[in-house]
Design an enzyme around this catalytic site. Structure first.
Site, PDB file in Angstrom:
ATOM      1  N   GLU A   1     -12.818   4.902   8.052  1.00 30.11           N
ATOM      2  CA  GLU A   1     -12.236   4.074   9.109  1.00 30.11           C
ATOM      3  C   GLU A   1     -13.116   4.105  10.364  1.00 30.11           C
ATOM      4  O   GLU A   1     -12.614   4.055  11.487  1.00 30.11           O
ATOM      5  CB  GLU A   1     -10.834   4.571   9.443  1.00 30.11           C
ATOM      6  CG  GLU A   1      -9.836   4.418   8.311  1.00 30.11           C
ATOM      7  CD  GLU A   1      -8.458   4.935   8.665  1.00 30.11           C
ATOM      8  OE1 GLU A   1      -7.488   4.166   8.589  1.00 30.11           O
ATOM      9  OE2 GLU A   1      -8.347   6.114   9.028  1.00 30.11           O
TER      10      GLU A   1
ATOM     11  N   LYS B   1      -3.297   7.877  20.565  1.00 29.74           N
ATOM     12  CA  LYS B   1      -3.738   8.482  19.308  1.00 29.74           C
ATOM     13  C   LYS B   1      -5.247   8.302  19.104  1.00 29.74           C
ATOM     14  O   LYS B   1      -5.944   9.213  18.645  1.00 29.74           O
ATOM     15  CB  LYS B   1      -2.977   7.873  18.137  1.00 29.74           C
ATOM     16  CG  LYS B   1      -3.329   8.508  16.795  1.00 29.74           C
ATOM     17  CD  LYS B   1      -2.490   7.924  15.678  1.00 29.74           C
ATOM     18  CE  LYS B   1      -2.835   8.589  14.348  1.00 29.74           C
ATOM     19  NZ  LYS B   1      -2.066   8.005  13.212  1.00 29.74           N
TER      20      LYS B   1
ATOM     21  N   GLY C   1       2.429   5.059   3.016  1.00 28.25           N
ATOM     22  CA  GLY C   1       3.322   4.028   2.510  1.00 28.25           C
ATOM     23  C   GLY C   1       4.339   4.576   1.527  1.00 28.25           C
ATOM     24  O   GLY C   1       5.508   4.168   1.515  1.00 28.25           O
TER      25      GLY C   1
ATOM     26  N   GLY D   1       0.828  -1.189   0.000  1.00 25.88           N
ATOM     27  CA  GLY D   1       0.000   0.000   0.000  1.00 25.88           C
ATOM     28  C   GLY D   1       0.870   1.249   0.000  1.00 25.88           C
ATOM     29  O   GLY D   1       1.017   1.926   1.021  1.00 25.88           O
ATOM     30  N   ALA D   2       1.480   1.540  -1.149  1.00 22.96           N
ATOM     31  CA  ALA D   2       2.411   2.676  -1.227  1.00 22.96           C
ATOM     32  C   ALA D   2       1.672   3.956  -1.571  1.00 22.96           C
ATOM     33  O   ALA D   2       1.996   4.647  -2.529  1.00 22.96           O
ATOM     34  CB  ALA D   2       3.503   2.388  -2.258  1.00 22.96           C
ATOM     35  N   GLY D   3       0.649   4.269  -0.766  1.00 25.39           N
ATOM     36  CA  GLY D   3      -0.105   5.496  -0.954  1.00 25.39           C
ATOM     37  C   GLY D   3       0.558   6.650  -0.241  1.00 25.39           C
ATOM     38  O   GLY D   3       1.782   6.819  -0.308  1.00 25.39           O
ATOM     39  N   ALA D   4      -0.242   7.449   0.471  1.00 26.91           N
ATOM     40  CA  ALA D   4       0.301   8.648   1.102  1.00 26.91           C
ATOM     41  C   ALA D   4       1.350   8.305   2.162  1.00 26.91           C
ATOM     42  O   ALA D   4       2.496   8.760   2.093  1.00 26.91           O
ATOM     43  CB  ALA D   4      -0.831   9.468   1.704  1.00 26.91           C
TER      44      ALA D   4
END
Length: 329
Positions: free
Chosen positions: A288, A207, A15, A10-13
């Site tokens: 989420e 968090k 990643g 998952g190389a999104g924001a």
């Protein structure tokens, strides 16, 4: 330090931010990315826009994990709603000793693994209703990761770092100390702040506590963080939600280092920021919601803790998200 094969699934924001920095530091990292973003990375490399200067890296990138083979460490950088669909694709990356690093928000599927008490190894139905995550992503090989970083994809193949670079790691049971320490050192070498927490569940709640209130309320109201914290009506709702969640956390042995009013003040101090859930809602993406709030309400039932305000907010956001196509059902 021996060479490690690391895959970011998952190389999104987030990643992409991790992958760019790790690759630039010399780590043998590979990426799994799909769609136009993945295609752009394969064609022109991954570009990271950051305050310290832009970088372009060209790590192996694929939309078919089977081509990469087993890894030493797999960093899961997809959002919680997408994790169930991703589990099957992750399986080819798992060798006999592969460590999974779960950089996901909210209550994770592995939360009760190895936890002492009557609910040890209990499945969290809100995030893993059919047990697919528990079976496909075994908790006994999972390292927790709490990300304090914000990035965004500004164009296919291009990620912009917004703020923060802290990734707290933690082995929930103490059985994965060696890969946890190794990844921490690699992240530090790549310029990240990557401490190891002796109690990753405590870090998760640090968090989660604010996010479980402000993220859903932002979807209901369209308000930014400072507006939610200042407006008397939304502030009152957030205050009650934080109080209810605090009771749940206390039953799990969580220590809350600050009072509710100070937590709300901290949200106000962030300024006119759109929560990630509001951004997802506006873009028509899955929310989420279950990981941030649904799971907390579910756990409250285990301990017979009343959460009337959280229940109402959860139901209203679910309905709004269903109508917008951002929530199943």
């Amino acid at each position: 330090m021996a060479s490690r094969r690391i895959c970011i699934f998952g190389a999104g924001a987030i990643g992409g931010f991790l992958g760019a920095r790790l690759s630039a530091s010399g780590v043998a990292v590979s990426l799994v990315a799909r769609g136009t973003h993945g295609a752009a990375i394969r064609e022109q490399g991954l570009r990271l826009i950051a305050a310290g200067g832009d970088i372009v890296v060209r790590p192996p990138c694929t939309d078919d994990p089977k081509t990469l083979g087993p890894q030493d460490i797999v960093i899961l950088a997809v959002k919680a709603p997408a994790l169930r669909d991703a589990a099957g694709g992750i399986r080819p990356l798992l060798g006999p000793h592969t460590a999974l690093v779960a950089a996901v928000n909210g209550v994770p599927w592995w939360y009760f693994h190895g936890l002492a008490g009557a609910h040890a190894d209990r499945r969290v139905a809100s995030v893993d209703p059919d047990g697919a995550l528990w079976e496909g992503l075994p908790p006994q090989r999972t390292v927790g990761c709490v990300a304090y970083a914000a990035s965004e994809i500004v164009a296919p193949g291009v990620v912009r770092h917004v703020s923060g670079q802290k990734f707290v790691l933690g082995d929930p049971t103490g059985a994965l100390g060696e890969p946890t320490a190794a990844l921490s050192q690699l992240l530090i070498k790549a310029g990240f702040d990557a401490p190891i927490s002796p109690d990753i569940r405590q870090e998760l709640w640090n968090k989660l506590w604010g996010n479980l209130a402000f993220n859903p309320l932002s979807v209901l109201t369209g308000a930014r963080l400072d507006q939610l914290a200042r407006d008397p009506d939304s502030r009152d709702v957030a205050w009650h939600m934080l109080g209810e969640a605090r009771e749940v956390g206390l039953r799990l042995g969580i220590k809350f280092p600050t009072e509710i009013d100070r937590r709300i003040a901290a949200a106000e101090a962030v300024g006119p920021h759109k929560t990630s859930m509001l951004q997802d809602f506006e873009r028509g993406r899955p929310l989420e919601l279950d990981a941030l709030l649904g799971a907390v309400v579910e756990i409250a039932r285990l301990f017979e803790v009343a959460t009337p305000v959280c229940d109402i907010v959860l139901g209203l956001v679910r309905q709004r998200a269903r109508l917008a196509g951002c929530y199943p059902g």
